[in-house]
Design a protein around this motif. Structure first.
Motif, PDB file in Angstrom:
ATOM      1  N   LEU A 178      51.807  14.726  40.659  1.00  0.00           N
ATOM      2  CA  LEU A 178      51.125  15.393  39.772  1.00  0.00           C
ATOM      3  C   LEU A 178      50.999  14.569  38.365  1.00  0.00           C
ATOM      4  O   LEU A 178      50.126  14.583  37.755  1.00  0.00           O
ATOM      5  N   ILE A 179      52.018  13.840  38.212  1.00  0.00           N
ATOM      6  CA  ILE A 179      52.172  12.920  36.939  1.00  0.00           C
ATOM      7  C   ILE A 179      51.071  11.906  37.284  1.00  0.00           C
ATOM      8  O   ILE A 179      50.332  11.403  36.268  1.00  0.00           O
ATOM      9  N   GLY A 180      51.181  11.430  38.359  1.00  0.00           N
ATOM     10  CA  GLY A 180      50.088  10.375  38.493  1.00  0.00           C
ATOM     11  C   GLY A 180      48.410  10.763  38.208  1.00  0.00           C
ATOM     12  O   GLY A 180      47.788  10.138  37.881  1.00  0.00           O
ATOM     13  N   ARG A 181      48.165  11.995  38.621  1.00  0.00           N
ATOM     14  CA  ARG A 181      47.064  12.586  38.398  1.00  0.00           C
ATOM     15  C   ARG A 181      46.872  12.838  37.039  1.00  0.00           C
ATOM     16  O   ARG A 181      45.675  12.759  36.567  1.00  0.00           O
ATOM     17  N   LYS A 182      47.702  13.363  36.205  1.00  0.00           N
ATOM     18  CA  LYS A 182      47.573  13.715  34.796  1.00  0.00           C
ATOM     19  C   LYS A 182      47.382  12.302  33.925  1.00  0.00           C
ATOM     20  O   LYS A 182      46.558  12.186  32.995  1.00  0.00           O
ATOM     21  N   LEU A 183      47.928  11.082  34.596  1.00  0.00           N
ATOM     22  CA  LEU A 183      47.824   9.971  33.841  1.00  0.00           C
ATOM     23  C   LEU A 183      46.297   9.448  34.055  1.00  0.00           C
ATOM     24  O   LEU A 183      45.593   8.903  33.196  1.00  0.00           O
ATOM     25  N   LYS A 184      45.655   9.523  35.188  1.00  0.00           N
ATOM     26  CA  LYS A 184      44.364   9.189  35.518  1.00  0.00           C
ATOM     27  C   LYS A 184      43.404  10.107  34.739  1.00  0.00           C
ATOM     28  O   LYS A 184      42.427   9.540  34.494  1.00  0.00           O
ATOM     29  N   GLU A 185      43.819  11.553  34.610  1.00  0.00           N
ATOM     30  CA  GLU A 185      43.018  12.261  33.727  1.00  0.00           C
ATOM     31  C   GLU A 185      42.918  11.784  32.321  1.00  0.00           C
ATOM     32  O   GLU A 185      41.930  11.806  31.705  1.00  0.00           O
ATOM     33  N   ILE A 186      44.207  11.263  31.718  1.00  0.00           N
ATOM     34  CA  ILE A 186      44.066  10.823  30.529  1.00  0.00           C
ATOM     35  C   ILE A 186      43.159   9.506  30.440  1.00  0.00           C
ATOM     36  O   ILE A 186      42.662   9.499  29.309  1.00  0.00           O
ATOM     37  N   ALA A 205      40.559   8.654  31.950  1.00  0.00           N
ATOM     38  CA  ALA A 205      39.264   9.115  31.921  1.00  0.00           C
ATOM     39  C   ALA A 205      38.609   9.821  30.783  1.00  0.00           C
ATOM     40  O   ALA A 205      37.606   9.460  30.203  1.00  0.00           O
ATOM     41  N   ARG A 206      39.621  10.701  30.427  1.00  0.00           N
ATOM     42  CA  ARG A 206      39.078  11.616  29.232  1.00  0.00           C
ATOM     43  C   ARG A 206      39.155  10.820  27.926  1.00  0.00           C
ATOM     44  O   ARG A 206      38.359  10.925  26.967  1.00  0.00           O
ATOM     45  N   GLU A 207      40.051   9.979  27.843  1.00  0.00           N
ATOM     46  CA  GLU A 207      40.264   9.068  26.563  1.00  0.00           C
ATOM     47  C   GLU A 207      39.865   7.805  26.627  1.00  0.00           C
ATOM     48  O   GLU A 207      39.610   7.055  25.656  1.00  0.00           O
ATOM     49  N   ARG A 208      39.055   7.310  27.670  1.00  0.00           N
ATOM     50  CA  ARG A 208      38.699   5.985  27.933  1.00  0.00           C
ATOM     51  C   ARG A 208      39.508   4.952  27.345  1.00  0.00           C
ATOM     52  O   ARG A 208      39.166   3.871  26.617  1.00  0.00           O
ATOM     53  N   VAL A 209      40.626   4.973  28.090  1.00  0.00           N
ATOM     54  CA  VAL A 209      41.623   4.198  27.951  1.00  0.00           C
ATOM     55  C   VAL A 209      42.268   3.388  28.860  1.00  0.00           C
ATOM     56  O   VAL A 209      41.954   3.829  30.302  1.00  0.00           O
ATOM     57  N   ARG A 210      43.181   2.333  29.090  1.00  0.00           N
ATOM     58  CA  ARG A 210      43.768   1.893  30.228  1.00  0.00           C
ATOM     59  C   ARG A 210      45.110   1.837  30.021  1.00  0.00           C
ATOM     60  O   ARG A 210      45.794   1.304  29.068  1.00  0.00           O
TER      61      ARG A 210
END
Length: 260
Positions: free
Chosen positions: A13-21, A23-28
């Motif tokens: 779940l945490i891995g998914r949330k980090l991927k969402e961040i 994509a949404r924030e356009r950060v690495r």
């Protein structure tokens, strides 16, 4: 772990949330790890997940004149507390020897680490200040003791929020290096032998209690905490200022990360 429509391991779940961040924030995201009681090793059954991450934006962002936020709040509820710092903010705090950042970087629970993180952290290590860290942990212990541990009934969780930073002070005074994150290693190395049985019993009780549950104050532990708070303050005041004032290494690793 049950979270909305998700059911599975917390790490997934945490891995998914980090991927969402990302994509949404356009950060690495360069690094993400657990902070708080799950990293320290004394989580309660209902403890949340305190995820902290360091991210970087495209180079164009850092050349724009308008001010922008350098923090991202990814999630905050009863289960997940996820937020992160821009690398520029993180490195400025490394220059100040921010003890919290050293804890994030030394967490035993790492969710992701980009290849660039190794170079970043190798550069950051030279900025650890014993005096700055000692004041940080002393202040944390003093505030938690005064705020949460002066009543007849206290949260056993808060005992550890005062005890752990005091053991970190003892570690710094004895070893002159960043203290380990897990409480067990700290206590196993610097906690006095005559206090270990008391602390072990407290830890076992705490791990079975809900976060908000309280118990009777433990007088022997109160006496110990008061003595150690006074000792940590004296030690911090007597230390020489050992902060690294140079910016070159941090500027270099920041630019290299931007270009990679």
């Amino acid at each position: 772990m049950k979270y909305g429509d998700f059911e599975g391991p917390a790490e997934e779940l945490i891995g998914r949330k980090l991927k969402e961040i990302e994509a949404r924030e356009r950060v690495r995201i360069l690094y993400a790890a657990e902070s708080g009681s799950r990293a320290w090793g004394f989580a309660s059954p209902d403890s949340d997940y305190d995820v902290r991450f360091i991210y970087i934006r495209p180079m164009k962002h850092y050349l724009e004149l308008q001010e922008s936020r350098d923090v991202i709040e990814g999630a905050m509820d009863a289960i997940l507390d996820i937020n992160g710092w821009d690398l520029s903010k993180a490195l400025r705090h490394v220059h100040k020897s921010n003890a919290t950042l050293f804890e994030w970087a030394n967490s035993p629970v790492v969710y992701t680490a980009a290849p660039q993180w190794k170079e970043i952290w190798e550069s950051a290590k030279a900025y650890f200040s014993c005096k700055a860290a000692m004041y940080h942990y002393y202040g944390t212990a003093r505030k938690n003791y005064a705020r949460y541990l002066t009543g007849e009934r206290v949260s056993y969780k808060k005992y550890f929020y005062a005890l752990r930073p005091l053991l970190a002070c003892k570690w710094i005074a004895e070893k002159a290096c960043p203290p380990p994150v897990p409480f067990a290693r700290l206590a196993g190395t610097v906690l006095e032998e005559d206090m270990r049985e008391c602390v072990d019993r407290l830890l076992q009780a705490k791990q079975k209690m809900p976060e908000s549950e309280q118990g009777e104050r433990i007088e022997v532990l109160h006496t110990y905490l008061e003595e150690q708070i006074s000792r940590a303050r004296k030690t911090a005041e007597e230390m020489t200022d050992d902060r690294n004032q140079d910016w070159e290494a941090l500027n270099r690793v920041f630019m290299h990360t931007l270009e990679s």
